[in-house]
Design an enzyme around this catalytic site. Structure first.
Site, mmCIF file in Angstrom:
data_model
loop_
_atom_site.group_PDB
_atom_site.id
_atom_site.type_symbol
_atom_site.label_atom_id
_atom_site.label_comp_id
_atom_site.label_asym_id
_atom_site.label_seq_id
_atom_site.Cartn_x
_atom_site.Cartn_y
_atom_site.Cartn_z
ATOM 1 N N THR A 141 0.804 -1.219 0.000
ATOM 2 C CA THR A 141 0.000 0.000 0.000
ATOM 3 C C THR A 141 0.844 1.279 0.000
ATOM 4 O OG1 THR A 141 -0.069 -0.137 2.425
ATOM 5 C CG2 THR A 141 -1.905 -1.134 1.206
ATOM 6 N N GLU A 142 2.152 1.148 -0.137
ATOM 7 C CA GLU A 142 3.038 2.308 -0.012
ATOM 8 C C GLU A 142 2.680 3.453 -0.942
ATOM 9 O OE1 GLU A 142 5.641 -1.233 1.275
ATOM 10 O OE2 GLU A 142 3.977 -0.837 -0.108
ATOM 11 N N VAL A 143 2.258 3.132 -2.168
ATOM 12 C CA VAL A 143 1.957 4.174 -3.151
ATOM 13 C C VAL A 143 0.838 5.105 -2.677
ATOM 14 C CG1 VAL A 143 0.274 2.820 -4.463
ATOM 15 C CG2 VAL A 143 1.638 4.534 -5.631
ATOM 16 N N PHE A 147 4.968 6.660 -0.502
ATOM 17 C CA PHE A 147 6.182 5.942 -0.140
ATOM 18 C C PHE A 147 6.482 4.898 -1.210
ATOM 19 C CE2 PHE A 147 8.384 3.064 3.144
ATOM 20 C CZ PHE A 147 9.569 3.786 3.064
#
Length: 265
Positions: A141-143, A147
């Site tokens: 889920t970083e996007v 991140f």
């Protein structure tokens, strides 16, 4: 066989039972999120398990309802205000953990009893086998928070290929355990009430039916051969093939096969 002495660190525990070393993330109040201390303790536990003569296969598991929610966001926010050098040291610390799991001499099985998100999904990805309950959700889920899954994506690409990796990394969506199995991220989806037994069953199968030396060499070769041009990879394979024939395990296996005897490793 009775369990060996339990090693209890601040956030990680280790115990070996019936040749299976269980490393447990034990920070359920923080959804087993990763910070510098958790990563340090995981590296220590993995090193201990790798050198534990009683341990042949390792299971990475977690306490509480979540397998691992990824990076500890309070810790990450603090780091974001520090120097590049400090952030590089922390990033390298995490990179070393993933590389350690990927190249560990012993097989590592992830038992995903709950959601595995971002860096937590990275932990599930880098293990050799991953078993998950149907309710688990996995993803990077970083996007969604600006991140990058910069380290984890290297192992994800190797595991499921570019097209599926792009879908996961660029959307940032969480997927079901069954969808993760379909794309090769998860080995098997197992009912919650059966996952402990199934993982233990798989671990015992590896312990009793397979040569530790052979499994170690196969892991090493898989990690290395993908970096080589085709001809070099084939020559490397031929060399390892020839070397393996002189090992004690191989000669023992040949003899048992010729004498039609079962072999218990």
């Amino acid at each position: 066989m009775t369990p060996s002495e339990t090693i209890a660190l601040q956030y990680i525990t280790y115990v070996c039972t019936d040749r299976v070393g269980y490393i447990t993330l034990n920070r359920p109040e923080k959804r087993n999120a990763l910070n510098e201390q958790v990563v340090t303790e995981l590296k220590e536990a993995l090193d201990y398990a790798e050198n534990d003569e009683l341990c042949k296969v390792i299971v990475l598991q977690a306490a509480g309802p979540i397998f691992c929610a990824g990076g500890d966001m309070e810790y990450m926010q603090q780091l974001s205000h520090m120097s590049f050098q400090k952030n590089l040291e922390d990033s390298t610390h995490l990179m070393q953990l993933f590389y350690q799991i990927y190249t560990l001499k012993k097989v590592v099985i992830a038992k995903v009893q709950g959601h595995a998100i971002a860096g937590g999904c990275g932990l599930a990805t880098v293990c050799d086998f991953t078993y998950a309950v149907p309710s688990a959700r996995l993803g990077y889920t970083e996007v969604k928070i600006g991140f990058l899954p910069a380290i984890e994506k290297i192992f994800l690409l190797r595991k499921i290929g570019e097209a599926k990796a792009k879908e996961l990394l660029l959307t940032g969506d969480l997927i079901t355990a069954e969808k993760a199995r379909e794309i090769g991220l998860v080995t098997e989806v197992v009912a919650e009430e059966e996952i402990d037994f199934r993982v233990a069953e798989m671990a015992q199968k590896l312990c009793t039916q397979n040569s530790a030396q052979s499994m170690e060499t196969i892991k090493e070769m898989i990690a290395h051969v993908q970096e080589l041009p085709l001809k070099d990879a084939l020559e490397y394979g031929a060399e390892r093939n020839a070397l393996s024939r002189a090992t004690h395990d191989c000669q023992r296996g040949f003899q048992a096969f010729l004498e039609k005897q079962s072999i218990v490793w």
